[in-house]
Write a protein that holds these residues in place. Sequence first.
Motif, PDB file in Angstrom:
ATOM      1  N   THR A  10      36.806  10.594  41.673  1.00 43.86           N
ATOM      2  CA  THR A  10      36.008  11.209  42.748  1.00 43.86           C
ATOM      3  C   THR A  10      36.175  12.711  42.781  1.00 43.86           C
ATOM      4  N   PHE A  11      36.921  13.211  41.836  1.00 41.42           N
ATOM      5  CA  PHE A  11      37.210  14.630  41.779  1.00 41.42           C
ATOM      6  C   PHE A  11      35.910  15.410  41.698  1.00 41.42           C
ATOM      7  N   LYS A  12      35.603  16.156  42.736  1.00 41.97           N
ATOM      8  CA  LYS A  12      34.344  16.906  42.757  1.00 41.97           C
ATOM      9  C   LYS A  12      34.539  18.081  43.700  1.00 41.97           C
ATOM     10  N   ASP A  13      34.320  19.256  43.222  1.00 40.26           N
ATOM     11  CA  ASP A  13      34.525  20.408  44.086  1.00 40.26           C
ATOM     12  C   ASP A  13      33.702  21.575  43.586  1.00 40.26           C
ATOM     13  N   SER A  14      33.353  22.463  44.498  1.00 43.45           N
ATOM     14  CA  SER A  14      32.737  23.703  44.065  1.00 43.45           C
ATOM     15  C   SER A  14      33.481  24.825  44.770  1.00 43.45           C
ATOM     16  N   ARG A  15      33.494  25.973  44.165  1.00 45.29           N
ATOM     17  CA  ARG A  15      34.340  27.058  44.649  1.00 45.29           C
ATOM     18  C   ARG A  15      33.601  28.381  44.507  1.00 45.29           C
ATOM     19  N   VAL A  16      33.818  29.255  45.453  1.00 40.81           N
ATOM     20  CA  VAL A  16      33.301  30.626  45.366  1.00 40.81           C
ATOM     21  C   VAL A  16      34.474  31.569  45.541  1.00 40.81           C
ATOM     22  N   GLN A  17      34.560  32.554  44.693  1.00 43.30           N
ATOM     23  CA  GLN A  17      35.629  33.545  44.825  1.00 43.30           C
ATOM     24  C   GLN A  17      35.040  34.948  44.773  1.00 43.30           C
ATOM     25  N   LEU A  18      35.522  35.801  45.675  1.00 41.47           N
ATOM     26  CA  LEU A  18      35.108  37.208  45.685  1.00 41.47           C
ATOM     27  C   LEU A  18      36.340  38.076  45.475  1.00 41.47           C
ATOM     28  N   ASN A  19      36.239  39.020  44.575  1.00 40.01           N
ATOM     29  CA  ASN A  19      37.308  39.996  44.352  1.00 40.01           C
ATOM     30  C   ASN A  19      36.740  41.400  44.491  1.00 40.01           C
ATOM     31  N   ALA A  20      37.505  42.288  45.087  1.00 41.98           N
ATOM     32  CA  ALA A  20      37.108  43.695  45.127  1.00 41.98           C
ATOM     33  C   ALA A  20      38.348  44.525  44.841  1.00 41.98           C
ATOM     34  N   GLN A  21      38.194  45.529  43.988  1.00 44.26           N
ATOM     35  CA  GLN A  21      39.338  46.354  43.590  1.00 44.26           C
ATOM     36  C   GLN A  21      38.917  47.813  43.539  1.00 44.26           C
ATOM     37  N   TRP A  22      39.725  48.678  44.110  1.00 42.71           N
ATOM     38  CA  TRP A  22      39.447  50.116  44.098  1.00 42.71           C
ATOM     39  C   TRP A  22      40.605  50.822  43.415  1.00 42.71           C
ATOM     40  N   THR A  23      40.293  51.684  42.445  1.00 46.30           N
ATOM     41  CA  THR A  23      41.329  52.405  41.705  1.00 46.30           C
ATOM     42  C   THR A  23      40.982  53.887  41.712  1.00 46.30           C
ATOM     43  N   GLN A  24      41.981  54.719  41.959  1.00 48.01           N
ATOM     44  CA  GLN A  24      41.718  56.170  41.931  1.00 48.01           C
ATOM     45  C   GLN A  24      42.994  56.949  41.656  1.00 48.01           C
ATOM     46  N   PRO A  25      42.863  58.185  41.153  1.00 49.10           N
ATOM     47  CA  PRO A  25      44.055  59.023  40.987  1.00 49.10           C
ATOM     48  C   PRO A  25      44.573  59.437  42.367  1.00 49.10           C
ATOM     49  N   LEU A  26      45.894  59.518  42.499  1.00 48.20           N
ATOM     50  CA  LEU A  26      46.485  59.937  43.773  1.00 48.20           C
ATOM     51  C   LEU A  26      47.097  61.330  43.658  1.00 48.20           C
ATOM     52  N   ALA A  27      47.551  61.635  42.437  1.00 46.22           N
ATOM     53  CA  ALA A  27      48.127  62.947  42.156  1.00 46.22           C
ATOM     54  C   ALA A  27      48.073  63.094  40.644  1.00 46.22           C
ATOM     55  N   THR A  28      48.564  64.211  40.143  1.00 47.40           N
ATOM     56  CA  THR A  28      48.581  64.372  38.698  1.00 47.40           C
ATOM     57  C   THR A  28      49.399  63.236  38.081  1.00 47.40           C
ATOM     58  N   ASP A  29      48.832  62.548  37.127  1.00 45.59           N
ATOM     59  CA  ASP A  29      49.511  61.466  36.421  1.00 45.59           C
ATOM     60  C   ASP A  29      49.891  60.266  37.309  1.00 45.59           C
ATOM     61  N   LEU A  30      49.301  60.169  38.472  1.00 42.63           N
ATOM     62  CA  LEU A  30      49.605  59.029  39.350  1.00 42.63           C
ATOM     63  C   LEU A  30      48.300  58.386  39.819  1.00 42.63           C
ATOM     64  N   ARG A  31      48.206  57.069  39.576  1.00 43.04           N
ATOM     65  CA  ARG A  31      47.009  56.336  40.022  1.00 43.04           C
ATOM     66  C   ARG A  31      47.415  55.236  40.984  1.00 43.04           C
ATOM     67  N   GLY A  32      46.517  54.950  41.891  1.00 42.40           N
ATOM     68  CA  GLY A  32      46.745  53.842  42.810  1.00 42.40           C
ATOM     69  C   GLY A  32      45.582  52.881  42.719  1.00 42.40           C
ATOM     70  N   SER A  33      45.866  51.610  43.002  1.00 40.77           N
ATOM     71  CA  SER A  33      44.809  50.615  42.972  1.00 40.77           C
ATOM     72  C   SER A  33      45.070  49.621  44.088  1.00 40.77           C
ATOM     73  N   THR A  34      44.014  49.191  44.762  1.00 43.31           N
ATOM     74  CA  THR A  34      44.201  48.206  45.813  1.00 43.31           C
ATOM     75  C   THR A  34      43.017  47.241  45.813  1.00 43.31           C
ATOM     76  N   GLY A  35      43.283  46.014  46.181  1.00 41.85           N
ATOM     77  CA  GLY A  35      42.212  45.026  46.118  1.00 41.85           C
ATOM     78  C   GLY A  35      42.437  43.854  47.052  1.00 41.85           C
ATOM     79  N   VAL A  36      41.362  43.076  47.208  1.00 44.91           N
ATOM     80  CA  VAL A  36      41.422  41.865  48.031  1.00 44.91           C
ATOM     81  C   VAL A  36      40.725  40.729  47.285  1.00 44.91           C
ATOM     82  N   HIS A  37      41.093  39.494  47.631  1.00 45.17           N
ATOM     83  CA  HIS A  37      40.319  38.362  47.128  1.00 45.17           C
ATOM     84  C   HIS A  37      40.186  37.286  48.197  1.00 45.17           C
TER      85      HIS A  37
END
Lengths: 462, 74
Positions: A133-160
Amino acid sequence: MQLIEHPSSMRFADKTIVKPKPIAASLAVATCALLGAVSPLAQANPDTADEWKFDTAILYYGETDRVSLVEGVVSATKDFGDEHIFNGKVTFDGLTGASATGAVPQDTVQTFSRPSGNGGYAVAAGETPLDDTFKDSRVQLNAQWTQPLATDLRGSTGVHVSKEYDYLSLGVNGSLARDFNQKNTTLSLGLSYQFDSIDPVGGTPERLGSTSVLNSVSDYDLYDDYLDANGSGNADFDAHASQYESREGAQDKDTIDVLFGLTQIINRRTIMQLNYGMSVSDGYLNDPYKLVSVVNNQGTVQDTLFESRPDSRTKHNVYWQTKYAMDSGVVDLSYRFARDDWDIQSHTLESRLRYNLSDNSYIQPHVRYYQQSAAEFYQPFLLSDQPLPTYASADYRLGDMDAYTVGVKYGQKLDNGDAWAVRVEYYQQNPKNAGFAEPGQLAELELYPSIKALIVQFNYQF
Amino acid sequence: MKKIFKLALVAITVSQAVGCASLGVQPWERDLLAKDEMSLNAEGVDLGLDDHIYFSKEATSGGRAFAGGGCGCN
């Protein structure tokens, strides 16, 4: 090479008096421009800024006589300038088919209840019990933002967010990456938190509680009629109904992940990555649909129970990857070692070898080998003359197993800049006996069947 | 002038020594590493799909990325 041809360098070379400071400044500018284009941890490499770049795929995964899955992915990336990059991803999947419950086969027909309790199914003699009876459907949303924070330093943050019929998963993550040594070395630290909630069909069964089964599959139709009519007086049906009514509802768990990474450029052709990851889960870690058979010394089933896993798990892993640029392609080799406090230890070795057939087409064989040892509470069945343990699971995914994947991918870049690819792979899992004696009839039955799956995927990038 | 020349010489010598002593490449040697297929995240969609399959079928997950699967398939 590019520096020599740089217009500003040529302009300086034409002058009779060359001042050191402007040369240094112009070199620095040129260098920064070059470095900016190739930071090793960039989340995406859009060819052109200010344009959305789409990466889409559809995957078919089908096991022989068991589960089949169709999964679609649309991933969209946009560079908003200066490496401020957004990635959004939507994943859909649909799953149907039969999944092994963990119960052992018998030399006679066995009857089981479906998870809801409102239906039953029979498993033929000699067959591995599968819940179809195994039957399933799934929806997944991901969002990710990446940017430099300083010289040679990057930050990234996301949700799912991921939602399926009986399951909800919410997560947030954040990471920092710092470049050293002319961007040849990158250190990164990532953290993620995930909240999962499961609301099992039929309620949450009691740990190592007996499954309630009616006498035959046809009885389930009578049982449904009995419930519809608000009937009373049938002791078997009343007992069956009360077992489901007394169950608890939704359960949840929390997972925290820490990922520490080191990326190192070795030489003009080689880049290497070394990660250490730790994952701590707390809460409901059972699979509410998995069963454990209790057998006597003849191997005959006396009872069938729901599994019981510990309510916490801490996993550690080390992952090493090397990519090597050949003149005609790329060698990608990785190895992962993992262990956890359930006593599972695993090794994963994987290789992709991209061979360019022409300037815009390639073929890429893929090989993966995986081997794991069993969880300390894994038992293919329990013995009726032994006391019940606190934890027990007969889920083959927690047992001794090895698995391999072989496949090939072909990809082509089109004249308009779009690209497509197709891959076909074969995946086989070989569960193994972790040293359990097989009493009576079990010795004659197949307790560790292999699972064979075909994977076909089509990609389109534009 | 002589002092500047000396300083420049020292600076170049030190930078070369550091460059030779450690792994890595000069900025103009990144032509091959800059190719899309040499990115560690190349074929990200494929890797994500593979992670989902293996997360569902095996006891170990993560390594390349976070271990949480985000689904009830395990």
